[in-house]
Design an enzyme around this catalytic site. Sequence first.
Site, PDB file in Angstrom:
ATOM      1  N   ASP A 122      12.086  23.236 -31.481  1.00 34.71           N
ATOM      2  CA  ASP A 122      12.657  22.049 -32.111  1.00 34.71           C
ATOM      3  C   ASP A 122      13.577  21.284 -31.174  1.00 34.71           C
ATOM      4  O   ASP A 122      14.075  20.217 -31.529  1.00 34.71           O
ATOM      5  CB  ASP A 122      13.378  22.411 -33.410  1.00 34.71           C
ATOM      6  N   CYS A 155       3.520   1.766   2.602  1.00 38.49           N
ATOM      7  CA  CYS A 155       4.813   1.106   2.369  1.00 38.49           C
ATOM      8  C   CYS A 155       5.749   2.023   1.579  1.00 38.49           C
ATOM      9  O   CYS A 155       6.916   2.202   1.929  1.00 38.49           O
ATOM     10  CB  CYS A 155       4.623  -0.195   1.608  1.00 38.49           C
ATOM     11  N   CYS A 197       0.855  -1.188   0.000  1.00 32.52           N
ATOM     12  CA  CYS A 197       0.000   0.000   0.000  1.00 32.52           C
ATOM     13  C   CYS A 197       0.886   1.233   0.000  1.00 32.52           C
ATOM     14  O   CYS A 197       2.110   1.153   0.079  1.00 32.52           O
ATOM     15  CB  CYS A 197      -0.934   0.001   1.208  1.00 32.52           C
ATOM     16  N   ASP A 251      16.524  25.746 -29.408  1.00 31.05           N
ATOM     17  CA  ASP A 251      15.610  26.323 -28.419  1.00 31.05           C
ATOM     18  C   ASP A 251      15.834  25.744 -27.023  1.00 31.05           C
ATOM     19  O   ASP A 251      15.016  25.965 -26.128  1.00 31.05           O
ATOM     20  CB  ASP A 251      14.154  26.072 -28.833  1.00 31.05           C
ATOM     21  N   ASP A 285       7.968  28.454 -31.185  1.00 29.74           N
ATOM     22  CA  ASP A 285       8.989  28.820 -32.162  1.00 29.74           C
ATOM     23  C   ASP A 285       8.387  28.745 -33.562  1.00 29.74           C
ATOM     24  O   ASP A 285       7.527  27.895 -33.828  1.00 29.74           O
ATOM     25  CB  ASP A 285      10.178  27.859 -32.030  1.00 29.74           C
TER      26      ASP A 285
END
Length: 855
Positions: A653, A16, A13, A657, A455
């Site tokens: 791209d 844990c 769970c 960038d 861009d």
Amino acid sequence: MRHEKYNISGMSCSACSARIEKSVAKLEGIKKINVNLLTNSMQVDYDETLLTSDKIIQTVIHTGYGASIANAKKASVEKQESSATAVSTKNETQQIKYRLITSLIFLIPIMYIAMHHMFFEWFGLPVPTWIAGIFHGPENALTFSFAQFLLVLPILYLNRKYFQNGFRNLFQGFPNMDSLVAIGAGASVVFGIFSIFRIGWGLGHENWNLVINYSSNLYFESAGMIITLITLGKFLESKSKGKTSEAIEKLINIVPKQATILKNNQEIIIPIDSLKVGDEVIVRPGESIPVDGIISTGNTSIDESAITGESIPVEKQIGDTVISATLNKNGSIHFIAQKVGADTTINQIIQLVDEASSSKAPIAKLADKISGIFVPVVITIAIIVTCIWLFMGSSIEFAFSIGIAILVISCPCALGLATPVAIMVGTGKGAENGILIKSGEALETAHTIDTVVIDKTGTITEGHPVVTNCLPINMDSKTLLAIAAGLEKNSEHPLAEAIIKYTDSQNIIPYIFDNFKASFGQGVQGIYNNNIYYAGNTSFMEKQGINSSFVSSKLNQLADEGKTPLLFACEKNIIGILAVADIEKPTSARAISLFKKMNISVVMLTGDNKRTAEALRKRLQIPQVIAEVLPQDKEKQIAILQSQGHKVAMIGDGINDAPALARANLGIAIGAGTDIAIDSADAVLMRNDLLDAVTTVRLSKAVIKNIKENLFWAFFYNIIGIPLAAGLLYPTFGIKLSPMIGAAAMSMSSVCVVLNALRLRFFKTDHINQNVSRETFFQIQKKEEDSMMKTTLKIKGMMCTHCQKHVQEALQAIDGVVTVTVDLERNKAEVVSTREITTAEFEKSITDAGYELVQ
């Protein structure tokens, strides 16, 4: 700093996972840790000068769980498969299935023995005589109780992990879901054993009331039912989780295990593991591409849908790139291997999706914090409520059943699953459609975006120039294109390539020119049939003494549209214009429109001049454009928007960038698969399509909404379930939740959360297969030209070619005239103009030139 992934075993769970995170986070050198319950994995960033992986593993083991290095990045897909979530989930499902079936085999007779009298009383079903003779009535109470005890033992043994993990964590001070199950089922069994002794004492002393009392309050069937129902819930949960890994599994399955290479002029079949960079690989029709490479021989069409999601095959020829896991459709090809093993696109995708589905979104911290304290609080509540009922005078059996019901109904499985299942399904759905989301955090961030910076070149536009307008003057378009192809085929100007590609697509045979000359940055010239032809800009034409003023309005119009016009001339006369531009992608306008409908501001960022940027802004209706920005200044523009309080996504791209992508709240790299910028971007779009960026934001919103739904129902379930199990409604309405119903409800809550998350598999993307060719843009342009005014004039008095030229020049001088075609034989002139020109204007121009307009 080292990043490492570990396989974790023994978690049941979110308490844990929270405990492991807390223990490992205390180690010196830990920078970041993420434990995922759904994938049973842990990702850690740590300083390897201060800490080792062995120390991390030992810490996890000391905490009470198993750990091993995952080795997610292997040299082959087969090794990847061995550590993939899908495979481990399948193994887990098979183990749980075995435990479930065997538990049911023993549970059914327990339930029948314990409830056979109810079947007769409630449903009128006959009870076999031998069953009644052995198990029915107070005189058979000992065999009745002891038979249930013997049958429940195999169920307890098969599912002993609940007790091992539960009591170990309880004694270490970190109780979890298994602790609740172990206490509830264990207490039921202990009470049942105590009842057997009391029944034996009652039989020996002929105390029939005591015998009847304890034989009717046995909890062996409850213990068996609790464990079996929880195992059923785990099985359904595991089956559902397995479906979330289908995207990875599909990618793994389509990669060939072998490859054919050409070595010493012989074809050799080798395992894909053995491929090396530089090997010449042979792929025939119908075979999959084993690794990334560049075609050296042949041409074909390749189905790249597994990687990009694009259904239409892509034509490939010598020099083109091929991507691993794509399907060769038609021709046989040879290619040179460029990326092998873990460096191939397919392996990078598998690793990226695996890490993303294993990562944790910030919203998950809420569930983790609550789950960390939830279990001990529930145990405390169960003890207190049991004591209250005893203090109020209830029987031990009643109070005891109340305590057990609280324990089993409160297991926080649903809380632990609420977030990771939704993230895994969401990232898997994205991967199916060529959208690679790097982490759960990125997936969550996307839904908060209010500003998108895009861009221009290569993102909004195609990234390379194409011919958009063909405007011949006094000749047909094919002749103009033949002249243009002949002049430009020897040119090295960037726009020449666009003209050659276009004329090739139109099957134009170029003229052969002699005495070819090029003036750098201005134009070219050559001789054909003893006539000198020119191609270039207005400055070049002026230097050759060619007047282009009569087409200046058209040149300005093309420039305003963001297009670069090229003039063509023969001797001293302009014969046509070809316009070239970096056109927008077919889906860019729709993507920008969808962003605006989502109330997301759109900003175009470009290094182009303001005139070109403004033309594109008008065509696509982009609200804001920032032009003439140098690559190094793009990051500053992102920072300015962030300083104004905006949550910014940058779409570029992924190469030039990169600084802006890293600065943005969400960096989205848009690329063609082999050049994905994983380091700088939070998400990678395998297709060159802005619609996928829209889908990324929509997918994020859908996932976050799904997580909130899951958390709501998990919390709501416990808020309702615990008071009901505590007997709050019993004094007034007589409603009491039995431990068996509590176990069933708890199991189903987890299954419901998983099923709700699986609804994300039906998420629809924004992408539409739109393959708009260059011809489509010419059709658009033709419509534009068809909308111009066309006028046919009959002229009297023309006798020779000189007369023809004079009439042409006179008409071209009229404002708004685009092209003039004069037919000397028919004494006609056809004029194309951007405005409606009156008859009086035509008549004055022709009369001034010495000719007569026939009405």
